[in-house]
Design an enzyme around this catalytic site. Sequence first.
Site, PDB file in Angstrom:
ATOM      1  N   GLU A 120       0.824  -1.211   0.000  1.00 46.70           N
ATOM      2  CA  GLU A 120       0.000   0.000   0.000  1.00 46.70           C
ATOM      3  C   GLU A 120       0.862   1.268   0.000  1.00 46.70           C
ATOM      4  O   GLU A 120       0.356   2.368   0.229  1.00 46.70           O
ATOM      5  CB  GLU A 120      -0.959  -0.008   1.187  1.00 46.70           C
ATOM      6  CG  GLU A 120      -2.006  -1.111   1.098  1.00 46.70           C
ATOM      7  CD  GLU A 120      -3.045  -1.054   2.204  1.00 46.70           C
ATOM      8  OE1 GLU A 120      -2.782  -0.403   3.229  1.00 46.70           O
ATOM      9  OE2 GLU A 120      -4.117  -1.667   2.034  1.00 46.70           O
ATOM     10  N   HIS A 143      -2.653   3.022   8.877  1.00 50.95           N
ATOM     11  CA  HIS A 143      -3.843   2.259   8.481  1.00 50.95           C
ATOM     12  C   HIS A 143      -3.955   1.060   9.402  1.00 50.95           C
ATOM     13  O   HIS A 143      -2.981   0.310   9.595  1.00 50.95           O
ATOM     14  CB  HIS A 143      -3.748   1.794   7.033  1.00 50.95           C
ATOM     15  CG  HIS A 143      -4.783   0.763   6.684  1.00 50.95           C
ATOM     16  ND1 HIS A 143      -6.132   0.971   6.892  1.00 50.95           N
ATOM     17  CD2 HIS A 143      -4.677  -0.490   6.170  1.00 50.95           C
ATOM     18  CE1 HIS A 143      -6.801  -0.104   6.516  1.00 50.95           C
ATOM     19  NE2 HIS A 143      -5.941  -1.003   6.080  1.00 50.95           N
ATOM     20  N   HIS A 145      -7.142  -1.715  11.625  1.00 48.46           N
ATOM     21  CA  HIS A 145      -8.484  -2.305  11.577  1.00 48.46           C
ATOM     22  C   HIS A 145      -9.125  -2.320  12.968  1.00 48.46           C
ATOM     23  O   HIS A 145      -9.260  -3.382  13.580  1.00 48.46           O
ATOM     24  CB  HIS A 145      -8.399  -3.739  11.040  1.00 48.46           C
ATOM     25  CG  HIS A 145      -7.721  -3.871   9.717  1.00 48.46           C
ATOM     26  ND1 HIS A 145      -7.089  -5.029   9.311  1.00 48.46           N
ATOM     27  CD2 HIS A 145      -7.567  -2.989   8.697  1.00 48.46           C
ATOM     28  CE1 HIS A 145      -6.586  -4.856   8.104  1.00 48.46           C
ATOM     29  NE2 HIS A 145      -6.852  -3.624   7.715  1.00 48.46           N
ATOM     30  N   HIS A 216     -13.598  -2.060   6.200  1.00 51.43           N
ATOM     31  CA  HIS A 216     -12.175  -2.327   6.027  1.00 51.43           C
ATOM     32  C   HIS A 216     -11.354  -1.828   7.210  1.00 51.43           C
ATOM     33  O   HIS A 216     -10.758  -2.616   7.944  1.00 51.43           O
ATOM     34  CB  HIS A 216     -11.697  -1.686   4.711  1.00 51.43           C
ATOM     35  CG  HIS A 216     -10.274  -1.948   4.383  1.00 51.43           C
ATOM     36  ND1 HIS A 216      -9.692  -1.572   3.194  1.00 51.43           N
ATOM     37  CD2 HIS A 216      -9.275  -2.537   5.083  1.00 51.43           C
ATOM     38  CE1 HIS A 216      -8.429  -1.925   3.178  1.00 51.43           C
ATOM     39  NE2 HIS A 216      -8.152  -2.506   4.322  1.00 51.43           N
TER      40      HIS A 216
END
Length: 268
Positions: A120, A143, A145, A216
């Site tokens: 990513e 990023h 979760h 996501h």
Amino acid sequence: MNSILDNNAELKCRIEQVAEVAGYLWQKGWAERNGGNIVVNVTEQLSTLNYSKLSTPNSKAPIGTTLPHLKGCYFFCKGTNRRMRDLARRPMDNGSIIRITDDCAHYEIIADQPVTPTSELPSHLMVHDDMIAKGSPCKASLHTHPIELVAMTHHHPFLEKDVLTRLLWSMIPETRAFCPKGLGIVPYLLPSSVALARATLDRLGEGYDVVMWEKHGVFAVDTDIMAAFDQVDVLNKAAQIYLNARSMGFEPEGMSDMQMQELATLIG
């Protein structure tokens, strides 16, 4: 071989902070297997580095796009397919420091191990390029979760503009105080896609510092990686309070608009 961290206390501190956050993400259950990514701009810590002595042979690789504001910038990145729990214990074996080449379209791995950066990376670097272009003080992108926040995106009414922001702000005063710009929403898009990166840039451009990717995870930016983590942590605490109240059989009342406005006035 000497480590790039040798005799660079400020860089070492930045990498140790990344390792600390990686450990928190794993402990909270927000980073299953190789889930999540961290990219931190460490250019200031490496501005006097003679990178040619540390570059790895044949390590130049295309970014996939041209990012004109990143020429010569350095980033620490979690490695592709590497686990946050391993990054926490051995950051230089599970992450890499890269330099953006002068054509702004490639990167070089410069130390310590030839660890390939996250898949990513283009998405993260697009955000960093945009932040530099706008003069933003933000140096870190995260990023991850967070369980409760992701769960809430499976309920379509929460995906309407600022509905989730207002709900989370109302759960506990600290959310409004420490996440005053709220939570931007991006409808589901393919992970790692250019479309997802562009949609994230759109939400950040609207003023949000944390962006929720439907079903996501979240993407957060801040001045350093700990501050980015703190924003997600506060938002997810509010989500936990809401869901705990619902599990007890009632809809939580939340703070009133008047109470939240009073708080907003207090914190400016």
